[in-house]
Design a protein around this motif. Structure first.
Motif, PDB file in Angstrom:
ATOM      1  N   ASN A  41       0.877  -1.172   0.000  1.00 13.90           N
ATOM      2  CA  ASN A  41       0.000   0.000   0.000  1.00 13.90           C
ATOM      3  C   ASN A  41       0.915   1.224   0.000  1.00 13.90           C
ATOM      4  O   ASN A  41       1.710   1.401   0.929  1.00 13.90           O
ATOM      5  N   ARG A  44       0.941   3.085   3.262  1.00 12.65           N
ATOM      6  CA  ARG A  44       1.137   2.368   4.522  1.00 12.65           C
ATOM      7  C   ARG A  44       2.342   1.447   4.427  1.00 12.65           C
ATOM      8  O   ARG A  44       2.292   0.274   4.778  1.00 12.65           O
ATOM      9  N   ARG A  70       1.224  -5.673   8.567  1.00  7.58           N
ATOM     10  CA  ARG A  70       0.515  -4.986   7.491  1.00  7.58           C
ATOM     11  C   ARG A  70      -0.359  -5.965   6.707  1.00  7.58           C
ATOM     12  O   ARG A  70      -1.472  -5.650   6.303  1.00  7.58           O
ATOM     13  N   ALA A  71       0.163  -7.173   6.498  1.00  9.28           N
ATOM     14  CA  ALA A  71      -0.605  -8.177   5.764  1.00  9.28           C
ATOM     15  C   ALA A  71      -1.865  -8.575   6.538  1.00  9.28           C
ATOM     16  O   ALA A  71      -2.951  -8.686   5.953  1.00  9.28           O
ATOM     17  N   ARG A  72      -1.716  -8.783   7.826  1.00  8.89           N
ATOM     18  CA  ARG A  72      -2.875  -9.156   8.650  1.00  8.89           C
ATOM     19  C   ARG A  72      -3.915  -8.045   8.675  1.00  8.89           C
ATOM     20  O   ARG A  72      -5.128  -8.299   8.795  1.00  8.89           O
ATOM     21  N   ALA A  73      -3.453  -6.802   8.556  1.00  9.82           N
ATOM     22  CA  ALA A  73      -4.367  -5.659   8.553  1.00  9.82           C
ATOM     23  C   ALA A  73      -4.953  -5.399   7.166  1.00  9.82           C
ATOM     24  O   ALA A  73      -5.733  -4.457   6.992  1.00  9.82           O
ATOM     25  N   GLY A  74      -4.574  -6.196   6.193  1.00  8.19           N
ATOM     26  CA  GLY A  74      -5.081  -6.020   4.836  1.00  8.19           C
ATOM     27  C   GLY A  74      -4.429  -4.875   4.094  1.00  8.19           C
ATOM     28  O   GLY A  74      -4.963  -4.396   3.097  1.00  8.19           O
ATOM     29  N   GLU A  75      -3.251  -4.454   4.563  1.00 10.84           N
ATOM     30  CA  GLU A  75      -2.584  -3.296   3.963  1.00 10.84           C
ATOM     31  C   GLU A  75      -1.479  -3.687   2.992  1.00 10.84           C
ATOM     32  O   GLU A  75      -0.827  -2.816   2.422  1.00 10.84           O
ATOM     33  N   ARG A  77      -0.342  -7.280   0.239  1.00 12.99           N
ATOM     34  CA  ARG A  77      -0.503  -8.673  -0.179  1.00 12.99           C
ATOM     35  C   ARG A  77       0.885  -9.271  -0.389  1.00 12.99           C
ATOM     36  O   ARG A  77       1.789  -8.591  -0.873  1.00 12.99           O
ATOM     37  N   ARG A 109      -2.831 -14.608  -5.190  1.00 14.49           N
ATOM     38  CA  ARG A 109      -4.256 -14.874  -5.380  1.00 14.49           C
ATOM     39  C   ARG A 109      -4.995 -13.710  -6.035  1.00 14.49           C
ATOM     40  O   ARG A 109      -6.201 -13.555  -5.910  1.00 14.49           O
TER      41      ARG A 109
END
Length: 213
Positions: A41, A44, A70-75, A77, A109
């Motif tokens: 992102n 971010r 950041r990955a766990r927060a969806g920020e 991939r 994905r």
């Protein structure tokens, strides 16, 4: 320090998905080659991202943790791909590395709009357009992030293998041809995780065969 300039030129600040791709483990005598693909992102990005080779183990682990947060927060991939020792032997290390990179991008994905590849070659079977960047992990922050994830993932795998094969010192050398690794080869011979096409391993395998015939 790497920056977001390449990504920005490709529309990374305007919603286009630009991934950085890098690998770890082309040179070792043992273990898989591991690749990672990362879409950051632009607003971010974790601070301190750099070429994994310029960081010590503690710094890599710290930044890896930040990237996973950041990955766990969806920020961001990320995807991880690997090529096994058997694939390295069958394909050679270059083509196995290209395969691992393709697998890493597929593991995102989602199909990126463009991939930035560390090095001077792009995988032929990649699912999206790509640009190769020599020393890309020192230039593109997305590639730098991928280099950290790939390196930490592979290092952890080699440390785990060390518990089963302690003679080679993989917890410290990660499969590279250090004196401790060469000493282990001479002491106990090769393991199922050694790359048979690499000269020191092939030489030891030949010696082992001679001693048993």
């Amino acid at each position: 320090m790497p920056n977001f300039a390449y990504e920005s030129k490709l529309g990374g600040r305007d919603g286009r998905l630009i991934c950085g791709v890098d690998e770890a483990g082309r040179g070792p005598l043992a273990g898989p080659v591991v690749a990672a693909a990362v879409i950051l992102n632009p607003r971010r990005r974790p601070r301190g991202l750099d070429d994994s080779k310029k960081l010590d183990a503690a710094q890599r682990e710290l930044l890896y943790g930040r990237l996973m947060e950041r990955a766990r927060a969806g920020e961001l991939r990320f995807g991880i791909g690997a090529a096994s020792v058997a694939e390295i032997t069958r394909l050679n290390i270059f083509h196995a590395t290209m395969l691992a990179m393709c697998r890493a991008v597929t593991a995102l994905r989602i199909v990126p709009d463009h991939a930035l590849i560390d090095g001077n070659h792009c995988p032929k079977d990649l699912c999206c357009p790509a640009t190769a960047i020599v020393d890309g992990d020192a230039i593109s922050v997305s590639i730098a992030a991928a280099s950290i994830i790939a390196k930490v993932t592979r290092d952890r795998a080699m440390t785990k293998l060390h518990r089963r094969y302690p003679a080679y010192g993989w917890d410290s050398n990660k499969g590279y041809g250090t004196p401790s690794h060469h000493a282990g080869l001479k002491l106990v011979g090769i393991s199922p995780h050694h790359r048979l096409g690499f000269a020191p391993v092939h030489q030891q395998m030949t010696l082992d065969l001679e001693l048993t015939t």
